[in-house]
Design a protein around this motif. Structure first.
Motif, PDB file in Angstrom:
ATOM      1  N   PHE A 192       0.841  -1.358   0.095  1.00  0.00           N
ATOM      2  CA  PHE A 192       0.013   0.049   0.014  1.00  0.00           C
ATOM      3  C   PHE A 192       0.681   1.243   0.070  1.00  0.00           C
ATOM      4  CE2 PHE A 192      -2.625   3.313   1.879  1.00  0.00           C
ATOM      5  CZ  PHE A 192      -3.536   3.603   1.333  1.00  0.00           C
ATOM      6  N   SER A 193       2.005   1.266   0.699  1.00  0.00           N
ATOM      7  CA  SER A 193       2.929   2.245   0.881  1.00  0.00           C
ATOM      8  C   SER A 193       3.500   2.646  -0.570  1.00  0.00           C
ATOM      9  CB  SER A 193       3.935   2.305   1.789  1.00  0.00           C
ATOM     10  OG  SER A 193       4.770   1.427   1.743  1.00  0.00           O
ATOM     11  N   PHE A 194       3.829   1.416  -1.126  1.00  0.00           N
ATOM     12  CA  PHE A 194       4.385   1.863  -2.589  1.00  0.00           C
ATOM     13  C   PHE A 194       3.331   2.303  -3.623  1.00  0.00           C
ATOM     14  CE2 PHE A 194       4.296  -0.419  -6.737  1.00  0.00           C
ATOM     15  CZ  PHE A 194       5.454   0.019  -7.246  1.00  0.00           C
ATOM     16  N   LEU A 195       2.006   1.636  -3.472  1.00  0.00           N
ATOM     17  CA  LEU A 195       0.950   2.132  -4.442  1.00  0.00           C
ATOM     18  C   LEU A 195       0.814   3.663  -4.101  1.00  0.00           C
ATOM     19  CD1 LEU A 195      -1.078  -0.961  -4.695  1.00  0.00           C
ATOM     20  CD2 LEU A 195       0.499  -0.022  -6.357  1.00  0.00           C
ATOM     21  N   ARG A 196       0.614   3.807  -3.057  1.00  0.00           N
ATOM     22  CA  ARG A 196       0.232   5.392  -2.415  1.00  0.00           C
ATOM     23  C   ARG A 196       1.572   6.527  -3.118  1.00  0.00           C
ATOM     24  NH1 ARG A 196       0.257   9.478   1.476  1.00  0.00           N
ATOM     25  NH2 ARG A 196      -1.661   9.838   2.086  1.00  0.00           N
ATOM     26  N   GLU A 197       2.832   6.154  -3.113  1.00  0.00           N
ATOM     27  CA  GLU A 197       3.799   7.080  -3.542  1.00  0.00           C
ATOM     28  C   GLU A 197       3.552   7.007  -5.095  1.00  0.00           C
ATOM     29  OE1 GLU A 197       8.563   8.011  -3.767  1.00  0.00           O
ATOM     30  OE2 GLU A 197       7.625   6.539  -2.119  1.00  0.00           O
ATOM     31  N   TYR A 198       3.128   6.044  -5.874  1.00  0.00           N
ATOM     32  CA  TYR A 198       3.270   5.773  -7.068  1.00  0.00           C
ATOM     33  C   TYR A 198       2.068   6.528  -7.673  1.00  0.00           C
ATOM     34  CZ  TYR A 198       1.698   3.539 -11.462  1.00  0.00           C
ATOM     35  OH  TYR A 198       1.416   3.465 -12.988  1.00  0.00           O
ATOM     36  N   ASN A 199       0.741   6.172  -7.114  1.00  0.00           N
ATOM     37  CA  ASN A 199      -0.139   6.956  -7.636  1.00  0.00           C
ATOM     38  C   ASN A 199      -0.428   8.722  -7.172  1.00  0.00           C
ATOM     39  OD1 ASN A 199      -2.318   5.062  -8.804  1.00  0.00           O
ATOM     40  ND2 ASN A 199      -1.614   3.951  -6.939  1.00  0.00           N
ATOM     41  N   LEU A 200       0.170   8.991  -6.085  1.00  0.00           N
ATOM     42  CA  LEU A 200       0.316  10.404  -5.583  1.00  0.00           C
ATOM     43  C   LEU A 200       1.218  10.856  -6.768  1.00  0.00           C
ATOM     44  CD1 LEU A 200      -0.092  12.581  -3.515  1.00  0.00           C
ATOM     45  CD2 LEU A 200       2.270  12.010  -2.876  1.00  0.00           C
TER      46      LEU A 200
END
Length: 383
Positions: free
Chosen positions: A67-75
């Motif tokens: 989730f932290s990976f996807l959060r940085e990516y999508n942000l």
């Protein structure tokens, strides 16, 4: 919850369902290492089919949640639309050992590479960087996000003259109002309100501890205080922008750490409090005005003695001093937002005497071939 924050969470859930495994070498020619840290590493690569240079950011799966990976990516992909924010390129995948996404590559290094020790960088280049960072941070803040990790290593150069820079590394970004454990660390970039957490279980005694996670024995851990929870606010970014600007102009920092037992910080605090007054109205601090009514003019003197300018700020013009006191107000609720700093551009920040000294230093360095960036200096074990 802000609309942008809610949308970001939804995008993360959708992307989690479509993240596919992929072999990096099949699709990319990896050229060299661009940077690494506690998060993982960034590699310069060329997409084999498109021929496009890009930066691949690798996150170790063993220490990174999906989730932290996807959060940085999508942000970075969906919200970093400002030209001075690093944007993801729509490529995200997993390998057996890493989560990876592609982002714009800045081929001229980062701001850390161009700040010369004890000299800094040219004033006009500094103002160009500040102007762009003000826009980047204001964009994030308008969406309800706080960067929380502004420093030279996270400002990337698109050209060698700093005409175009990009703020990156969004791993610490949080939504405004989010409750997080306060963290104090021994660095000028750490805002003064963080000192309430000094000595607690989340804090570090030095910046190197923060990066590598120094282990403690049981006795030391037992002495740690409990966590202090605070609300994430944009004033954190304002403080970091002020410290970063000082570093760009001087090649050093105004104090070693923002703490009540640091003499150089106390000198600044005395000047800052005395010049504005602890009981000053907020409006008087958001847009400092002198008797002339012009933004950037020194405030009119109050009755009674006024503390002398803090020694480390004596090399700056009245305009620059107001700039610093706006962003480096020790009281977070009165600290100016990044966009307020735009009022102080287009004027001279360094005094003529200091400008002459810096130019002499640059000439001397060019003459004996001794110009070295901060990173080169530290790479040789110097301080």
């Amino acid at each position: 919850m802000a609309a942008a924050t809610k949308l970001l969470d939804e995008l993360c859930h959708l992307t989690a369902q479509s993240l596919t495994p992929m072999d990096t070498s099949e699709h990319f020619q990896v050229l060299k290492l661009l940077g690494e840290g506690s998060y993982g590493k960034v590699m310069l690569a060329v997409h084999k089919q498109r021929g496009t240079p890009m930066a691949l950011k690798f996150f170790p799966r063993e220490s990174t949640s999906l989730f932290s990976f996807l959060r940085e990516y999508n942000l970075s992909l969906s919200f970093c639309t400002h030209p001075s924010l690093t944007r993801a390129l729509g490529i995200a995948y997993s390998t057996p050992s890493h989560y990876v996404f592609a982002q714009q590559a800045s081929l001229h290094g980062d701001l850390y590479d161009v700040i010369l020790p004890e000299v800094g960088m040219e004033e006009d280049a500094c103002q160009r960087v500040v102007s762009q960072l003000c826009g980047a941070l204001s964009h994030l803040h308008s969406l309800g996000f706080v960067h929380r990790d502004l420093k030279p290593e996270n400002v990337f150069l698109c050209d060698s003259a700093c005409r175009w820079v990009k703020l990156g590394d969004f791993g610490m970004v949080k939504a405004v109002g989010t409750s997080v454990p306060e963290v104090w660390y021994s660095s000028p970039y750490c805002a003064p309100e963080s000192e309430i957490a000094r000595g607690n279980q989340d804090s570090w005694s030095s910046e190197s501890d923060r990066k590598v996670g120094v282990k403690e024995d049981e006795e030391e851990r037992g002495k740690k205080k409990a966590r202090v929870w605070v609300s994430v606010e944009p004033s954190t970014d304002s403080w970091a922008l002020g410290i970063l600007t000082y570093a760009m102009l001087t090649g050093t920092h105004p104090w070693a750490q923002t703490a009540s037992d640091c003499r150089s910080y106390l000198k600044y605090r005395e000047w800052s409090d005395g010049a504005g007054g602890l009981d000053a109205e907020p409006d008087a601090w958001e847009e400092p005005r002198g008797e002339s009514g012009l933004i950037g003019a020194e405030p009119a003197e109050k009755d009674g003695p006024t503390p002398p300018v803090a020694p480390q700020f004596a090399c700056f013009t009245p305009l620059a001093r107001c700039f610093f006191r706006t962003l480096l107000d020790p009281r977070p609720r009165l600290r100016g937002r990044p966009e307020a700093a735009l009022n102080y551009l287009e004027g001279e920040w360094v005094t003529e005497k200091e400008r002459a000294r810096l130019e002499e230093e640059r000439k001397k360095s060019r003459g004996d071939g001794a110009i070295r960036t901060v990173r080169e200096k530290e790479g040789r074990g110097e301080r």
